[in-house]
Design a protein around this motif. Structure first.
Motif, mmCIF file in Angstrom:
data_model
loop_
_atom_site.group_PDB
_atom_site.id
_atom_site.type_symbol
_atom_site.label_atom_id
_atom_site.label_comp_id
_atom_site.label_asym_id
_atom_site.label_seq_id
_atom_site.Cartn_x
_atom_site.Cartn_y
_atom_site.Cartn_z
ATOM 1 N N LEU A 106 5.017 26.059 18.676
ATOM 2 C CA LEU A 106 6.032 26.215 17.632
ATOM 3 C C LEU A 106 7.233 25.313 17.881
ATOM 4 C CD1 LEU A 106 5.953 30.107 17.222
ATOM 5 C CD2 LEU A 106 5.053 28.415 15.622
ATOM 6 N N VAL A 107 7.697 25.262 19.141
ATOM 7 C CA VAL A 107 8.870 24.448 19.476
ATOM 8 C C VAL A 107 8.569 22.962 19.307
ATOM 9 C CG1 VAL A 107 10.382 23.745 21.371
ATOM 10 C CG2 VAL A 107 9.916 26.169 20.988
ATOM 11 N N GLY A 136 0.337 19.356 6.475
ATOM 12 C CA GLY A 136 -0.565 19.854 7.510
ATOM 13 C C GLY A 136 0.152 20.736 8.519
ATOM 14 N N ILE A 137 1.320 20.296 8.989
ATOM 15 C CA ILE A 137 2.061 21.051 10.002
ATOM 16 C C ILE A 137 2.604 22.359 9.426
ATOM 17 C CG2 ILE A 137 4.146 21.031 11.432
ATOM 18 C CD1 ILE A 137 3.596 18.068 11.954
ATOM 19 N N LEU A 138 3.132 22.314 8.200
ATOM 20 C CA LEU A 138 3.645 23.543 7.587
ATOM 21 C C LEU A 138 2.520 24.545 7.320
ATOM 22 C CD1 LEU A 138 6.339 22.175 5.101
ATOM 23 C CD2 LEU A 138 6.673 23.171 7.377
ATOM 24 N N THR A 139 1.341 24.048 6.948
ATOM 25 C CA THR A 139 0.187 24.936 6.775
ATOM 26 C C THR A 139 -0.216 25.549 8.109
ATOM 27 O OG1 THR A 139 -0.616 23.560 4.944
ATOM 28 C CG2 THR A 139 -2.185 25.088 5.925
ATOM 29 N N PHE A 272 -5.658 33.615 21.883
ATOM 30 C CA PHE A 272 -5.201 33.274 20.542
ATOM 31 C C PHE A 272 -6.182 33.800 19.507
ATOM 32 C CE2 PHE A 272 -3.589 30.029 23.407
ATOM 33 C CZ PHE A 272 -2.246 29.993 23.078
ATOM 34 N N SER A 273 -5.637 34.196 18.347
ATOM 35 C CA SER A 273 -6.498 34.616 17.242
ATOM 36 C C SER A 273 -7.088 33.388 16.566
ATOM 37 C CB SER A 273 -5.686 35.424 16.224
ATOM 38 O OG SER A 273 -4.780 34.571 15.526
ATOM 39 N N ARG A 274 -8.071 33.583 15.712
ATOM 40 C CA ARG A 274 -8.707 32.447 15.031
ATOM 41 C C ARG A 274 -7.719 31.741 14.106
ATOM 42 N NH1 ARG A 274 -10.689 37.060 12.529
ATOM 43 N NH2 ARG A 274 -10.473 37.184 10.256
ATOM 44 N N TYR A 275 -6.781 32.499 13.523
ATOM 45 C CA TYR A 275 -5.764 31.871 12.668
ATOM 46 C C TYR A 275 -4.830 30.998 13.507
ATOM 47 C CZ TYR A 275 -7.141 35.074 8.924
ATOM 48 O OH TYR A 275 -7.840 35.748 7.963
ATOM 49 N N GLU A 276 -4.452 31.497 14.695
ATOM 50 C CA GLU A 276 -3.576 30.720 15.564
ATOM 51 C C GLU A 276 -4.245 29.445 16.037
ATOM 52 O OE1 GLU A 276 -0.893 34.350 17.496
ATOM 53 O OE2 GLU A 276 -2.767 33.713 18.445
ATOM 54 N N ILE A 277 -5.532 29.532 16.366
ATOM 55 C CA ILE A 277 -6.273 28.332 16.796
ATOM 56 C C ILE A 277 -6.327 27.313 15.669
ATOM 57 C CG2 ILE A 277 -8.546 27.469 17.486
ATOM 58 C CD1 ILE A 277 -8.932 30.163 18.960
ATOM 59 N N ALA A 278 -6.609 27.776 14.444
ATOM 60 C CA ALA A 278 -6.648 26.867 13.293
ATOM 61 C C ALA A 278 -5.274 26.245 13.056
ATOM 62 C CB ALA A 278 -7.125 27.618 12.044
ATOM 63 N N LEU A 282 -4.176 22.239 13.201
ATOM 64 C CA LEU A 282 -3.517 21.569 12.071
ATOM 65 C C LEU A 282 -2.197 20.927 12.502
ATOM 66 C CD1 LEU A 282 -4.031 23.950 9.007
ATOM 67 C CD2 LEU A 282 -4.632 21.527 9.124
ATOM 68 N N ILE A 283 -1.427 21.627 13.321
ATOM 69 C CA ILE A 283 -0.150 21.076 13.804
ATOM 70 C C ILE A 283 -0.403 19.842 14.669
ATOM 71 C CG2 ILE A 283 1.792 21.519 15.358
ATOM 72 C CD1 ILE A 283 1.760 24.419 14.298
ATOM 73 N N GLY A 284 -1.393 19.930 15.561
ATOM 74 C CA GLY A 284 -1.732 18.777 16.395
ATOM 75 C C GLY A 284 -2.165 17.584 15.579
ATOM 76 N N SER A 285 -2.965 17.831 14.544
ATOM 77 C CA SER A 285 -3.417 16.737 13.670
ATOM 78 C C SER A 285 -2.240 16.115 12.919
ATOM 79 C CB SER A 285 -4.453 17.266 12.664
ATOM 80 O OG SER A 285 -5.578 17.796 13.336
ATOM 81 N N GLY A 286 -1.314 16.964 12.465
ATOM 82 C CA GLY A 286 -0.139 16.448 11.754
ATOM 83 C C GLY A 286 0.741 15.592 12.647
ATOM 84 N N LEU A 287 0.949 16.036 13.895
ATOM 85 C CA LEU A 287 1.755 15.254 14.834
ATOM 86 C C LEU A 287 1.076 13.930 15.179
ATOM 87 C CD1 LEU A 287 2.919 18.105 17.252
ATOM 88 C CD2 LEU A 287 4.296 16.925 15.530
ATOM 89 N N LEU A 288 -0.242 13.962 15.313
ATOM 90 C CA LEU A 288 -0.986 12.728 15.578
ATOM 91 C C LEU A 288 -0.862 11.766 14.402
ATOM 92 C CD1 LEU A 288 -2.839 11.353 17.639
ATOM 93 C CD2 LEU A 288 -4.791 12.374 16.459
ATOM 94 N N LEU A 289 -0.913 12.288 13.188
ATOM 95 C CA LEU A 289 -0.755 11.459 12.004
ATOM 96 C C LEU A 289 0.634 10.837 11.957
ATOM 97 C CD1 LEU A 289 -1.766 10.357 9.304
ATOM 98 C CD2 LEU A 289 -1.080 12.521 8.219
#
Length: 304
Positions: A106-107, A136-139, A272-278, A282-289
């Motif tokens: 989150l941070v 992507g990150i907000l989702t 982590f729950s499945r929602y947290e993993i997803a 998504l956050i990692g992909s957004g930061l990579l983008l």
């Protein structure tokens, strides 16, 4: 020309190794900070980290023979309140009520908030692929927060996002300051920690918290948090920024939460729950983008 090319290659290799070391150290710091809360209450711990880090940074400046003078005091005051007081307090409280790995994720959404805040403050518009990263990150954040689940740790999640926004605001203010004032990042960090520790000390003094449990283990934890995580890592970070483009250094943002997640699962047994993993993916992909878009812009600017 050959000598310049060799020097550039060595600088990039040094920076790459530095980024790996920083990712490992700052990633593991989240676990250490979570363990520290077993010995000290959050406000007191925050003050000890910030003030101790300030002393360590001033010592580093002295040893490196860098200037100690405070520059642009008004700007540094605002940076201190955002990037130190607000960021560190909210981050520690988020750790107190939530998992270390998830708090780190989150941070480290900080770059997306920096992007959004830089628009009104610095006039840097969000363009093209950056919008895709924002979505992507907000989702991903939505999936981690799970607003449909009232037991999903909303307090810790809100505090973690608040810490990221404070860090981002501090980053934007630093960027604004450096547009018209040449300032050492290491010196700026030292003064920010010292000034930022004052409001934290005031809050800790009136919070009526329980006393610190002083043990040998806690002393070791505080030495790690102040000398290694703060003084050494900030010196290394500023050295990296002087050698490689900002987009390349920002890859640290990707590595640190990954290390934090791995360490928190291995040492603290966090799940982590499945929602947290997803959401994390998504956050990692957004930061990579975001890093990729920054790289493309630099290549176009160089070609022009």
């Amino acid at each position: 020309m050959r000598a310049l090319s060799d020097a550039s290659s060595k600088a990039r290799l040094w920076a790459a190794l530095g980024i790996v070391v920083l990712s490992l150290l700052w990633g593991y710091t989240w676990v250490v900070a979570k363990q520290a809360l077993d010995y000290a209450p959050p406000f007191t711990l925050t003050f000890m980290r910030v003030f101790g880090g300030a002393l360590a940074l001033f010592l580093a400046l002295k040893l490196l023979r860098q200037p100690l003078r405070l520059q642009a005091p008004r700007a540094v005051l605002l940076i201190s309140l955002c990037q130190v007081s607000g960021f560190m307090l909210l981050q520690t409280l988020s750790l107190k009520f939530g998992a270390a790995g998830k708090t780190a994720v989150l941070v480290y959404t900080m770059p997306i908030w920096t992007l959004l805040l830089a628009w009104p403050v610095l006039g840097e518009r969000v363009r093209g692929g950056q919008w895709l990263a924002v979505v992507g990150i907000l989702t991903g954040l939505l999936l981690i927060i799970e607003p449909w689940n009232l037991q999903a740790g909303w307090l810790s999640n809100s505090l973690g996002i608040g810490a990221a926004i404070c860090w981002a605001m501090g980053t934007v203010l630093v960027k604004k300051l450096r547009r018209h004032t040449r300032v050492s990042l290491l010196s700026l960090t030292a003064w920010s920690n010292l000034i930022g520790s004052l409001p934290v000390a005031l809050i800790a003094s009136i919070a009526n918290e329980p006393p610190v449990l002083w043990t040998t283990e806690f002393v070791g934890i505080m030495l790690v948090l102040t000398l290694i995580s703060t003084a050494f890592c900030w010196w290394l970070w500023t050295s990296i920024l002087d050698r490689v483009p900002a987009w390349e250094a920002s890859l640290l943002v990707l590595g640190t939460p990954v290390i934090a997640i791995v360490c928190s699962r291995a040492i603290l047994h966090e799940a982590f729950s499945r929602y947290e993993i997803a959401g994390i993916l998504l956050i990692g992909s957004g930061l990579l983008l975001l890093s990729f878009v920054s790289w493309l812009r630099e290549q176009r600017a160089t070609a022009t």
